[in-house]
Design an enzyme around this catalytic site. Structure first.
Site, PDB file in Angstrom:
ATOM      1  N   ASP A 153       0.808  -1.226   0.000  1.00  0.00           N
ATOM      2  CA  ASP A 153       0.000   0.000   0.000  1.00  0.00           C
ATOM      3  C   ASP A 153       0.840   1.275   0.000  1.00  0.00           C
ATOM      4  OD1 ASP A 153      -2.243  -1.670   0.081  1.00  0.00           O
ATOM      5  OD2 ASP A 153      -2.175  -1.740   2.273  1.00  0.00           O
ATOM      6  N   GLU A 154       1.944   1.244  -0.711  1.00  0.00           N
ATOM      7  CA  GLU A 154       2.832   2.412  -0.769  1.00  0.00           C
ATOM      8  C   GLU A 154       2.432   3.385  -1.881  1.00  0.00           C
ATOM      9  OE1 GLU A 154       3.857  -0.764  -1.132  1.00  0.00           O
ATOM     10  OE2 GLU A 154       5.313  -1.270   0.427  1.00  0.00           O
TER      11      GLU A 154
ATOM     12  N   PRO B  19      -8.970  -1.436   8.945  1.00  0.00           N
ATOM     13  CA  PRO B  19      -8.115  -0.279   9.231  1.00  0.00           C
ATOM     14  C   PRO B  19      -6.657  -0.722   9.166  1.00  0.00           C
ATOM     15  CG  PRO B  19      -9.631  -0.717  11.069  1.00  0.00           C
ATOM     16  CD  PRO B  19      -9.801  -1.838  10.085  1.00  0.00           C
TER      17      PRO B  19
ATOM     18  N   ARG C 105       2.503 -29.399  -6.614  1.00  0.00           N
ATOM     19  CA  ARG C 105       2.342 -30.028  -7.936  1.00  0.00           C
ATOM     20  C   ARG C 105       1.174 -30.993  -8.065  1.00  0.00           C
ATOM     21  NH1 ARG C 105       8.026 -32.305  -7.626  1.00  0.00           N
ATOM     22  NH2 ARG C 105       7.210 -32.313  -5.498  1.00  0.00           N
TER      23      ARG C 105
ATOM     24  N   GLY D  70      -4.407  -4.453  -3.786  1.00  0.00           N
ATOM     25  CA  GLY D  70      -5.444  -3.425  -3.938  1.00  0.00           C
ATOM     26  C   GLY D  70      -4.736  -2.170  -4.377  1.00  0.00           C
ATOM     27  N   HIS D  71      -4.775  -1.892  -5.668  1.00  0.00           N
ATOM     28  CA  HIS D  71      -4.064  -0.728  -6.204  1.00  0.00           C
ATOM     29  C   HIS D  71      -5.102   0.311  -6.632  1.00  0.00           C
ATOM     30  CE1 HIS D  71      -0.382  -3.474  -7.230  1.00  0.00           C
ATOM     31  NE2 HIS D  71      -0.709  -3.483  -5.957  1.00  0.00           N
ATOM     32  N   THR D  72      -5.078   1.451  -5.966  1.00  0.00           N
ATOM     33  CA  THR D  72      -6.038   2.507  -6.283  1.00  0.00           C
ATOM     34  C   THR D  72      -5.375   3.505  -7.216  1.00  0.00           C
ATOM     35  OG1 THR D  72      -7.035   2.223  -4.132  1.00  0.00           O
ATOM     36  CG2 THR D  72      -7.556   4.264  -5.283  1.00  0.00           C
TER      37      THR D  72
ATOM     38  N   GLN E 254       1.986  -6.173  -3.308  1.00  0.00           N
ATOM     39  CA  GLN E 254       2.499  -6.243  -1.927  1.00  0.00           C
ATOM     40  C   GLN E 254       3.780  -5.402  -1.797  1.00  0.00           C
ATOM     41  OE1 GLN E 254       1.578  -9.737  -3.337  1.00  0.00           O
ATOM     42  NE2 GLN E 254      -0.374  -8.801  -2.882  1.00  0.00           N
TER      43      GLN E 254
ATOM     44  N   LYS F 291       1.878   2.126  -5.165  1.00  0.00           N
ATOM     45  CA  LYS F 291       2.488   1.577  -6.382  1.00  0.00           C
ATOM     46  C   LYS F 291       1.569   1.794  -7.587  1.00  0.00           C
ATOM     47  CE  LYS F 291       2.543  -2.433  -4.330  1.00  0.00           C
ATOM     48  NZ  LYS F 291       2.128  -2.037  -2.981  1.00  0.00           N
TER      49      LYS F 291
ATOM     50  N   VAL G 209       2.236  13.995  -3.544  1.00  0.00           N
ATOM     51  CA  VAL G 209       1.591  14.831  -2.524  1.00  0.00           C
ATOM     52  C   VAL G 209       0.060  14.754  -2.594  1.00  0.00           C
ATOM     53  CG1 VAL G 209       3.533  16.414  -2.247  1.00  0.00           C
ATOM     54  CG2 VAL G 209       1.839  16.856  -4.060  1.00  0.00           C
TER      55      VAL G 209
HETATM   56  P1  GDP Z   1      -0.732   0.301  -3.617  1.00  0.00           P
HETATM   57  O1  GDP Z   1      -1.348  -0.954  -3.147  1.00  0.00           O
HETATM   58  O2  GDP Z   1       0.736   0.380  -3.349  1.00  0.00           O
HETATM   59  O3  GDP Z   1      -1.053   0.632  -5.054  1.00  0.00           O
HETATM   60  O4  GDP Z   1      -1.376   1.473  -2.738  1.00  0.00           O
HETATM   61  P2  GDP Z   1      -2.950   1.613  -2.372  1.00  0.00           P
HETATM   62  O5  GDP Z   1      -3.663   2.016  -3.597  1.00  0.00           O
HETATM   63  O6  GDP Z   1      -3.431   0.420  -1.659  1.00  0.00           O
HETATM   64  O7  GDP Z   1      -2.896   2.760  -1.304  1.00  0.00           O
HETATM   65  C1  GDP Z   1      -2.462   4.044  -1.616  1.00  0.00           C
HETATM   66  C2  GDP Z   1      -3.643   5.007  -1.373  1.00  0.00           C
HETATM   67  O8  GDP Z   1      -3.178   6.334  -1.269  1.00  0.00           O
HETATM   68  C3  GDP Z   1      -4.640   5.025  -2.527  1.00  0.00           C
HETATM   69  O9  GDP Z   1      -5.909   5.279  -2.019  1.00  0.00           O
HETATM   70  C4  GDP Z   1      -4.167   6.204  -3.382  1.00  0.00           C
HETATM   71  O10 GDP Z   1      -5.208   6.807  -4.125  1.00  0.00           O
HETATM   72  C5  GDP Z   1      -3.682   7.141  -2.328  1.00  0.00           C
HETATM   73  N1  GDP Z   1      -2.526   7.980  -2.698  1.00  0.00           N
HETATM   74  C6  GDP Z   1      -1.568   7.722  -3.586  1.00  0.00           C
HETATM   75  N2  GDP Z   1      -0.616   8.676  -3.524  1.00  0.00           N
HETATM   76  C7  GDP Z   1      -0.992   9.546  -2.588  1.00  0.00           C
HETATM   77  C8  GDP Z   1      -0.416  10.730  -2.027  1.00  0.00           C
HETATM   78  O11 GDP Z   1       0.661  11.158  -2.388  1.00  0.00           O
HETATM   79  N3  GDP Z   1      -1.123  11.356  -1.049  1.00  0.00           N
HETATM   80  C9  GDP Z   1      -2.329  10.908  -0.598  1.00  0.00           C
HETATM   81  N4  GDP Z   1      -2.937  11.595   0.354  1.00  0.00           N
HETATM   82  N5  GDP Z   1      -2.891   9.775  -1.069  1.00  0.00           N
HETATM   83  C10 GDP Z   1      -2.224   9.103  -2.046  1.00  0.00           C
HETATM   84  P1  IMO Z   2      -0.841  -4.199  -2.297  1.00  0.00           P
HETATM   85  O1  IMO Z   2      -0.389  -4.717  -3.624  1.00  0.00           O
HETATM   86  C1  IMO Z   2      -0.932  -4.712   2.024  1.00  0.00           C
HETATM   87  C2  IMO Z   2      -0.948  -8.821   3.524  1.00  0.00           C
HETATM   88  C3  IMO Z   2      -2.198  -9.319   4.237  1.00  0.00           C
HETATM   89  C4  IMO Z   2      -1.581 -10.273   5.228  1.00  0.00           C
HETATM   90  C5  IMO Z   2      -0.437 -10.904   4.431  1.00  0.00           C
HETATM   91  C6  IMO Z   2      -0.783 -12.233   3.794  1.00  0.00           C
HETATM   92  O2  IMO Z   2      -2.122  -3.487  -2.324  1.00  0.00           O
HETATM   93  O3  IMO Z   2       0.259  -3.439  -1.637  1.00  0.00           O
HETATM   94  P2  IMO Z   2      -2.323 -12.920   1.741  1.00  0.00           P
HETATM   95  O4  IMO Z   2      -3.768 -12.692   1.474  1.00  0.00           O
HETATM   96  O5  IMO Z   2      -1.417 -12.332   0.703  1.00  0.00           O
HETATM   97  O6  IMO Z   2      -1.976 -14.345   2.009  1.00  0.00           O
HETATM   98  O7  IMO Z   2      -2.032 -12.146   3.119  1.00  0.00           O
HETATM   99  O8  IMO Z   2      -0.118  -9.959   3.414  1.00  0.00           O
HETATM  100  N1  IMO Z   2      -1.170  -8.276   2.165  1.00  0.00           N
HETATM  101  C7  IMO Z   2      -1.112  -6.983   1.856  1.00  0.00           C
HETATM  102  N2  IMO Z   2      -0.956  -5.898   2.648  1.00  0.00           N
HETATM  103  N3  IMO Z   2      -1.017  -4.559   0.683  1.00  0.00           N
HETATM  104  C8  IMO Z   2      -1.153  -5.635  -0.124  1.00  0.00           C
HETATM  105  O9  IMO Z   2      -1.125  -5.540  -1.460  1.00  0.00           O
HETATM  106  C9  IMO Z   2      -1.247  -6.911   0.470  1.00  0.00           C
HETATM  107  N4  IMO Z   2      -1.414  -8.163  -0.025  1.00  0.00           N
HETATM  108  C10 IMO Z   2      -1.352  -8.993   1.036  1.00  0.00           C
HETATM  109  O10 IMO Z   2      -2.886  -8.266   4.870  1.00  0.00           O
HETATM  110  O11 IMO Z   2      -0.991  -9.561   6.281  1.00  0.00           O
HETATM  111 MG    MG Z   3      -2.842  -1.630  -1.854  1.00  0.00          MG
END
Ligand code: GDP
Ligand code: IMO
Ligand code: MG
Length: 444
Positions: free
Chosen positions: A26-27, A323, A155, A53-55, A240, A29, A434
């Site tokens: 959730d960085e 959360p 396998r 979960g990529h938003t 991840q 990406k 930002v």
């Molecule tokens: P991913 O899994 O690495 O693609 O990240 P997620 O999509 O799960 O979580 C990142 C969240 O932060 C998403 O809701 C994005 O829309 C949001 N986001 C991305 N970049 C920024 C930022 O620079 N600032 C803020 N406030 N939100 C951001």
């Molecule tokens: P993105 O691509 C954050 C976490 C789960 C759990 C562990 C193992 O959005 O960054 P799994 O279902 O993969 O066997 O769960 O990994 N996890 C993530 N946490 N972002 C993700 O993906 C994740 N995908 C799995 O919460 O702790």
């Molecule tokens: Mg994510």
């Protein structure tokens, strides 16, 4: 089924970029892949499945993708689900439908590897039952990821996307696998509630999915190697984060795939030495979903800093809505992750969120059983016992960063924070984010 002809070696001018998370996922990406997609021709997912979960926010519209590469939002790009991904076909179909309904074309520009393994409902049932053991639970996303990878490696029970295209073969396979799975599920439930499955019903259902997938199924490994030879630019979208990597992460609280760039070669067929650029994505603070050690976690209650960051950063899981646990930036973990992923540059994201705190802490070392350490221990129990050594830095409380478009637009404290991260990791920061929107990005 698509096919591609024989390939040779790649051209020297190739561009092969990887966007990888350096924390526990959730960085942001997804945002970066969407942005960098403009400079590439192909976007590839090589690991994980619908646990991601990529938003992506585009033109004011928000898309949440779990399984499809973020490249699908741009029909100019070819998007590839590589062989290292585990595919849950109903989710694939749902996401394709969602994107088409948004008026974006999806057709031959989306490819799925015939070698990718398939997630079945019995995988989710296995996972549900193993996660009910409160001692051993990992806090997974419940998407059947671990059990599907277990079957791949074991396998005996693995079923691949290519198998969904051969009715007799799939029926035979499921007639062997499903009774075995039912016995295993019942054993796991040990007399409690368990769902069991019917091989022939599953065959019908999955043959139907196979027909939906058929136009997209291809030998993607060959396609990618051939594309490199033709000078097409490839962008790898890791799911991840490096600290969730099966080998290099905080085992056993990890996911079941190689989420660092280590997974690219095995998960896409593109040799690792072809990578020309690895961008490590670092959230300006740290989050984690699910169980596992988190030395810098903020557990200061509903009125505390952790909750302020959670609210401002909207830190709730995309897949499960849980959360996210929130904490300070952990330089010990980041130095380790940057080394594991061999990053060339950093993207610091969600920097705007830290406007909600007065003083910002960073963790520079750990105290573990009375000993100061700057290395990242392999043993999760040691990490659980780690107390962070924190250094407090001046913040930029109340100053909104979301309008900044150049590095110089940022308050000096925010610039110092970013520079400090680069210094500590010995890697330059090329991108600062930002806000969720594409234009809320500073390219240095
Ligand atoms: P991913 O899994 O690495 O693609 O990240 P997620 O999509 O799960 O979580 C990142 C969240 O932060 C998403 O809701 C994005 O829309 C949001 N986001 C991305 N970049 C920024 C930022 O620079 N600032 C803020 N406030 N939100 C951001
Ligand atoms: P993105 O691509 C954050 C976490 C789960 C759990 C562990 C193992 O959005 O960054 P799994 O279902 O993969 O066997 O769960 O990994 N996890 C993530 N946490 N972002 C993700 O993906 C994740 N995908 C799995 O919460 O702790
Ligand atoms: Mg994510």
């Amino acid at each position: 089924m698509m096919s591609s002809s024989a390939i040779g070696s790649a051209t020297p001018s190739e561009t092969c970029t990887c966007v990888v998370g350096l924390q526990w996922g959730d960085e942001a990406k997804g945002k970066l892949v969407d942005l960098l997609g403009e400079d590439h021709d192909i976007v590839v997912r090589y690991n994980g499945g619908a646990n991601a979960g990529h938003t992506i926010v585009r033109d004011g519209r928000s898309f949440k993708l779990s399984l499809l590469p973020a490249g699908v939002l741009n029909p100019r790009l070819t998007s590839v689900i590589g062989n290292g991904v585990v595919v849950y076909p109903p989710r694939f179909i749902e996401e394709v439908t969602q994107i088409r309904e948004a008026g974006i074309e999806v057709g031959g520009n989306l490819m799925v590897s015939e070698r990718a393994h398939v997630v079945f409902p019995y995988h989710m049932e296995e996972e549900r039952l193993s996660e009910t053991d409160s001692e051993g639970a990992i806090g997974t996303t419940g998407r059947g990821i671990g059990p599907c990878y277990q079957d791949k490696v074991g396998r005996v029970c693995g079923i691949r996307v290519g198998d969904l295209l051969s009715p007799d073969h799939l029926r035979d396979r499921l007639r062997r696998v499903v009774p075995w799975k039912n016995r295993w599920i019942q054993a796991l439930a040990s007399g409690g509630n368990a769902q069991v499955f019917d091989a022939d019903k599953l065959t019908q259902e999955y043959l139907h999915y196979g027909e939906s997938l058929r136009p997209h199924v291809a030998d993607t490994c060959q396609f990618l190697r051939q594309s490199l030879q033709q000078g097409r630019r490839i962008l790898f979208e890791a799911a991840q984060g490096s600290l969730l990597d099966i080998d290099h992460g905080t085992y056993p609280f990890v996911t079941s795939s190689s989420s660092s760039p280590a997974g690219i070669w095995s998960g896409s067929g593109v040799p690792a030495r072809r990578l020309t650029r690895v961008i490590g994505v670092v959230k300006a603070y740290t989050t984690r979903v699910g169980r596992g050690p988190f030395p810098t976690e903020l557990t200061d209650g509903p009125e505390g800093t952790g909750e302020s960051i959670r609210r401002k950063g909207r830190e709730y899981g995309t897949v499960t809505g849980r959360p996210r646990r929130v904490g300070w930036l952990d330089l010990v973990a980041l130095r380790y992750a940057a080394a594991v992923s061999d990053v060339d540059e950093l993207a610091v994201t969600l920097l705007d969120v830290l406007s909600c705190v007065r003083e910002i802490a960073i963790c520079t070392a750990y105290e573990i059983h009375g000993e100061r350490r700057s290395d990242f221990p392999a043993d999760a129990r040691q990490l659980e016992a780690a107390t962070p050594v924190l250094e407090y830095l001046p913040g930029w409380y109340g100053e909104e960063l979301t309008q900044a478009r150049r590095f110089a637009d940022l308050p000096s404290a925010a610039r110092r924070y970013v520079d400090r991260v680069a210094e500590e990791l010995g890697v330059p920061v090329g991108i600062v984010s930002v806000g969720p929107d594409r234009d809320q990005t500073i390219i240095r």
